[in-house]
Design an enzyme around this catalytic site. Sequence first.
Site, PDB file in Angstrom:
ATOM      1  N   LYS A  26      -1.608  -1.056   6.222  1.00 55.35           N
ATOM      2  CA  LYS A  26      -1.784  -0.624   4.982  1.00 55.35           C
ATOM      3  C   LYS A  26      -0.456  -0.812   4.163  1.00 55.35           C
ATOM      4  O   LYS A  26      -0.708  -1.061   2.687  1.00 55.35           O
ATOM      5  CB  LYS A  26      -1.903   0.909   5.059  1.00 55.35           C
ATOM      6  CG  LYS A  26      -1.698   1.871   3.970  1.00 55.35           C
ATOM      7  CD  LYS A  26      -1.731   3.343   4.109  1.00 55.35           C
ATOM      8  CE  LYS A  26      -0.538   3.944   4.551  1.00 55.35           C
ATOM      9  NZ  LYS A  26       0.275   4.149   3.405  1.00 55.35           N
ATOM     10  N   ASN A  27       0.676  -0.887   4.592  1.00 55.95           N
ATOM     11  CA  ASN A  27       1.814  -0.775   3.648  1.00 55.95           C
ATOM     12  C   ASN A  27       2.161  -2.326   3.430  1.00 55.95           C
ATOM     13  O   ASN A  27       3.160  -2.499   2.710  1.00 55.95           O
ATOM     14  CB  ASN A  27       2.861  -0.143   4.497  1.00 55.95           C
ATOM     15  CG  ASN A  27       2.722   1.375   4.278  1.00 55.95           C
ATOM     16  OD1 ASN A  27       1.879   1.810   3.728  1.00 55.95           O
ATOM     17  ND2 ASN A  27       3.684   1.982   5.187  1.00 55.95           N
ATOM     18  N   ARG A  48       1.688   7.518  -4.371  1.00 56.81           N
ATOM     19  CA  ARG A  48       2.951   7.043  -4.674  1.00 56.81           C
ATOM     20  C   ARG A  48       3.211   5.591  -4.918  1.00 56.81           C
ATOM     21  O   ARG A  48       3.685   5.316  -5.780  1.00 56.81           O
ATOM     22  CB  ARG A  48       3.919   7.630  -3.547  1.00 56.81           C
ATOM     23  CG  ARG A  48       5.293   6.791  -3.157  1.00 56.81           C
ATOM     24  CD  ARG A  48       6.422   7.255  -3.814  1.00 56.81           C
ATOM     25  NE  ARG A  48       7.176   6.144  -3.668  1.00 56.81           N
ATOM     26  CZ  ARG A  48       8.508   6.523  -4.198  1.00 56.81           C
ATOM     27  NH1 ARG A  48       8.908   7.632  -5.087  1.00 56.81           N
ATOM     28  NH2 ARG A  48       9.741   5.600  -4.124  1.00 56.81           N
ATOM     29  N   CYS A  98       4.388  13.449  -2.826  1.00 60.46           N
ATOM     30  CA  CYS A  98       3.615  14.039  -1.448  1.00 60.46           C
ATOM     31  C   CYS A  98       4.481  14.790  -0.906  1.00 60.46           C
ATOM     32  O   CYS A  98       5.637  15.305  -1.317  1.00 60.46           O
ATOM     33  CB  CYS A  98       3.399  12.687  -0.648  1.00 60.46           C
ATOM     34  SG  CYS A  98       4.708  11.979  -0.103  1.00 60.46           S
ATOM     35  N   ARG A 107      10.093  12.453  -4.455  1.00 61.68           N
ATOM     36  CA  ARG A 107      10.033  10.864  -4.177  1.00 61.68           C
ATOM     37  C   ARG A 107      10.445  10.026  -5.364  1.00 61.68           C
ATOM     38  O   ARG A 107       9.667   9.651  -5.887  1.00 61.68           O
ATOM     39  CB  ARG A 107       8.914  10.216  -3.283  1.00 61.68           C
ATOM     40  CG  ARG A 107       8.732  10.954  -1.949  1.00 61.68           C
ATOM     41  CD  ARG A 107       7.455  10.530  -1.209  1.00 61.68           C
ATOM     42  NE  ARG A 107       7.431   9.063  -0.458  1.00 61.68           N
ATOM     43  CZ  ARG A 107       6.580   8.614  -0.134  1.00 61.68           C
ATOM     44  NH1 ARG A 107       5.481   9.110  -0.052  1.00 61.68           N
ATOM     45  NH2 ARG A 107       6.750   7.239   0.342  1.00 61.68           N
ATOM     46  N   ASP A 138       7.554   6.848   9.928  1.00 61.45           N
ATOM     47  CA  ASP A 138       6.154   6.803  10.175  1.00 61.45           C
ATOM     48  C   ASP A 138       5.708   7.071  11.420  1.00 61.45           C
ATOM     49  O   ASP A 138       4.474   7.590  11.674  1.00 61.45           O
ATOM     50  CB  ASP A 138       5.229   5.848   9.363  1.00 61.45           C
ATOM     51  CG  ASP A 138       5.733   5.474   7.781  1.00 61.45           C
ATOM     52  OD1 ASP A 138       5.299   4.524   7.136  1.00 61.45           O
ATOM     53  OD2 ASP A 138       6.214   6.455   7.140  1.00 61.45           O
ATOM     54  N   ARG A 197      -6.377   8.122   4.550  1.00 60.88           N
ATOM     55  CA  ARG A 197      -5.547   7.231   3.917  1.00 60.88           C
ATOM     56  C   ARG A 197      -4.877   5.983   4.442  1.00 60.88           C
ATOM     57  O   ARG A 197      -4.602   5.275   3.705  1.00 60.88           O
ATOM     58  CB  ARG A 197      -4.403   8.236   2.994  1.00 60.88           C
ATOM     59  CG  ARG A 197      -5.001   9.302   2.218  1.00 60.88           C
ATOM     60  CD  ARG A 197      -3.527   9.904   1.569  1.00 60.88           C
ATOM     61  NE  ARG A 197      -3.106   8.938   0.635  1.00 60.88           N
ATOM     62  CZ  ARG A 197      -2.248   9.321  -0.289  1.00 60.88           C
ATOM     63  NH1 ARG A 197      -2.229  10.817  -0.664  1.00 60.88           N
ATOM     64  NH2 ARG A 197      -1.730   8.790  -1.281  1.00 60.88           N
TER      65      ARG A 197
HETATM   66  C1  EPZ Z   1       7.584   2.902   2.179  1.00 56.34           C
HETATM   67  O1  EPZ Z   1       7.407   4.019   1.048  1.00 56.34           O
HETATM   68  C2  EPZ Z   1       6.079   3.357   2.979  1.00 56.34           C
HETATM   69  N1  EPZ Z   1       5.049   3.081   2.068  1.00 56.34           N
HETATM   70  C3  EPZ Z   1       6.214   4.655   3.690  1.00 56.34           C
HETATM   71  O2  EPZ Z   1       4.906   4.905   4.231  1.00 56.34           O
HETATM   72  C4  EPZ Z   1       7.434   4.698   4.378  1.00 56.34           C
HETATM   73  O3  EPZ Z   1       7.549   6.043   5.186  1.00 56.34           O
HETATM   74  C5  EPZ Z   1       8.739   4.294   3.737  1.00 56.34           C
HETATM   75  O4  EPZ Z   1       8.546   2.978   3.048  1.00 56.34           O
HETATM   76  C6  EPZ Z   1       9.837   4.353   4.570  1.00 56.34           C
HETATM   77  O5  EPZ Z   1       9.887   3.319   5.696  1.00 56.34           O
HETATM   78  C7  EPZ Z   1       4.507   1.988   1.609  1.00 56.34           C
HETATM   79  O6  EPZ Z   1       5.066   0.723   2.060  1.00 56.34           O
HETATM   80  C8  EPZ Z   1       3.305   1.880   0.710  1.00 56.34           C
HETATM   81  P1  EPZ Z   1      11.395   4.137   0.446  1.00 56.34           P
HETATM   82  P2  EPZ Z   1       8.576   3.861   0.049  1.00 56.34           P
HETATM   83  O7  EPZ Z   1      11.243   3.699  -0.868  1.00 56.34           O
HETATM   84  O8  EPZ Z   1       8.639   2.546  -0.527  1.00 56.34           O
HETATM   85  C9  EPZ Z   1      14.236   7.368  -1.244  1.00 56.34           C
HETATM   86  C10 EPZ Z   1       3.183   6.046   5.188  1.00 56.34           C
HETATM   87  O9  EPZ Z   1       3.257   7.081   5.717  1.00 56.34           O
HETATM   88  N2  EPZ Z   1      13.946   6.744  -2.865  1.00 56.34           N
HETATM   89  O10 EPZ Z   1      11.703   3.109   1.462  1.00 56.34           O
HETATM   90  O11 EPZ Z   1       8.178   5.115  -0.996  1.00 56.34           O
HETATM   91  C11 EPZ Z   1      12.844   8.243  -1.013  1.00 56.34           C
HETATM   92  O12 EPZ Z   1      12.654   9.220  -1.588  1.00 56.34           O
HETATM   93  C12 EPZ Z   1       4.105   5.957   3.927  1.00 56.34           C
HETATM   94  O13 EPZ Z   1       2.561   4.907   5.279  1.00 56.34           O
HETATM   95  C13 EPZ Z   1      14.786   7.111  -3.821  1.00 56.34           C
HETATM   96  O14 EPZ Z   1      15.452   8.053  -3.816  1.00 56.34           O
HETATM   97  O15 EPZ Z   1       9.708   4.494   0.664  1.00 56.34           O
HETATM   98  C14 EPZ Z   1      13.279   8.292   0.549  1.00 56.34           C
HETATM   99  O16 EPZ Z   1      13.746   9.220   0.716  1.00 56.34           O
HETATM  100  C15 EPZ Z   1       4.921   7.282   3.631  1.00 56.34           C
HETATM  101  N3  EPZ Z   1      14.659   6.431  -5.048  1.00 56.34           N
HETATM  102  C16 EPZ Z   1      13.991   6.996   0.781  1.00 56.34           C
HETATM  103  O17 EPZ Z   1      14.580   6.415  -0.405  1.00 56.34           O
HETATM  104  C17 EPZ Z   1      13.951   5.371  -5.150  1.00 56.34           C
HETATM  105  O18 EPZ Z   1      13.847   4.771  -6.169  1.00 56.34           O
HETATM  106  C18 EPZ Z   1      13.150   5.616   1.403  1.00 56.34           C
HETATM  107  O19 EPZ Z   1      12.198   5.655   0.609  1.00 56.34           O
HETATM  108  C19 EPZ Z   1      12.903   5.154  -4.064  1.00 56.34           C
HETATM  109  C20 EPZ Z   1      13.322   5.548  -2.789  1.00 56.34           C
END
Ligand code: EPZ
Length: 457
Positions: free
Chosen positions: A24-25, A100, A124, A129, A334, A428
């Site tokens: 998915k990701n 998101r 979410c 986020r 995850d 999802r």
């Molecule tokens: C990706 O989300 C995945 N989704 C998430 O999977 C996964 O949990 C996450 O990466 C971490 O591995 C997809 O790839 C579609 P991040 P993403 O940006 O990109 C903070 C699932 O269940 N942050 O690595 O949104 C954020 O709040 C989903 O399949 C900022 O502060 O994750 C988080 O605390 C859930 N500012 C941390 O960084 C930003 O601009 C990591 O988020 C971006 C992120």
Amino acid sequence: MSSDTFLIEGGHRLEGVVRVGGAKNSVLPILAATILTEDTCVIEDVPRLADERIMTSILRHFGATVTEGSDLHTGLRTLEVRLAQKVTNTSPPNLMKEMRSSIFILGPLLARFGETTVTQPGGCSLGERPIDWHLEGLKALGASIDVREELERPDVDGRTSDPDGKISYYHAVARKLHGATISLPFPSVGATENIMMAATLAGGESVILNAAREPEVVDLANFLNAMGAKVRFAGSERIIITGVERLHGATHRVIPDRIETGTLMVAAAITGGEVLLENAIPEHVEALSRILHSAGVRIWEENSPYESRIGAGMTGRPSAVDFETGPYPHLATDLQPALTALMCLANGRSLITDTVFPNRFAFADGLQSFGAVMEHFPKARRLLVEGQPSLKPSDVVVPDLRGGAALILAALASPGISCIRGVGHVDRGYEAVESKLNRLGAVIKRVKNCDIPWDHP
Ligand code: EPZ
């Protein structure tokens, strides 16, 4: 989210062979990346997921043609995508707020058309986020991005993008993006992917420092390079992108879903069963396998020239293991909920820390209703689990995608009838999850409502 409910008769060992679907990701950013070319792209091994439908609906909103098919040789589900004409309209708020990952369209729209307006992506239950690193990265590439807030009329379900009834519009303009060096404060998967996609059409060379190293980032880079981009060192913390004039269509098969892989490995362990997973890459779940091995789970690999397989099996009670999540190659956040569910049956106490998301224990209450014993330390992002010899059936509501998976695993391990409400969240990220689990010996029935009175024996 759909009100579908799972009725689960727990207590059955899972045994047999099942195939892991496409990631998915990977699919979500790769679908967004198809915006970067006017040509047709074909993506293979696309699972039927609610999130995929949201992303393809957003692409259709912009005028893309998206055609579902199946590969003649492999039979795998394919999506053929083409966004031929210029996009002039704003993204659809009702779809953007559902997911998101809809923010992934910003970089590609900006890179290809030089101007776009997108509305606020969904939040979410994992906590706030933000997208600040996405926006900062695109600004470093030369974009100017104005944000304006407006009052939002609630949708038919009475929902708005923000609890305060406001919606943000991001208007991004860049006559021509230019190369830049961008250092991320945290290896954010989404920010790495959004910036990488935009940089493929920027003039000059871009470097992303402290980049995310997840396999899905590498998968996206491979797709971009198949489109004619020049992305190097994806998978390392320093990605170099040399901009090109245009990208062309490409065909790409996405990697197996490592989160589905890990969830099914835990399903085998928590039911005391033994499962062989086809289309599973051991390297992508190495951190999980190490923890499961410490808990006493048997893990093995079966590799053939055509695909790799992972086996997982357990007899007796798991041993308690302390673990924490982190950016790849550390344990995927995850997979933390599934592993936490297993620790609820462990022989001993486990200290669990999620370093990635501030609020990834929303499912803990649900586990406690199955008889799990734990203490939550929100500020420390920690859960202390006191393993129990057994769990009992319960009637719970799913809080989010991966929390829902954890509750399903707890129900599978609890002899008797459990009720898992709101499995739309689970749909999802897991394709036909009850079919895959039932093929392994689970007894799950998808119903509209849990019409069995709770005192059902
Ligand atoms: C990706 O989300 C995945 N989704 C998430 O999977 C996964 O949990 C996450 O990466 C971490 O591995 C997809 O790839 C579609 P991040 P993403 O940006 O990109 C903070 C699932 O269940 N942050 O690595 O949104 C954020 O709040 C989903 O399949 C900022 O502060 O994750 C988080 O605390 C859930 N500012 C941390 O960084 C930003 O601009 C990591 O988020 C971006 C992120």
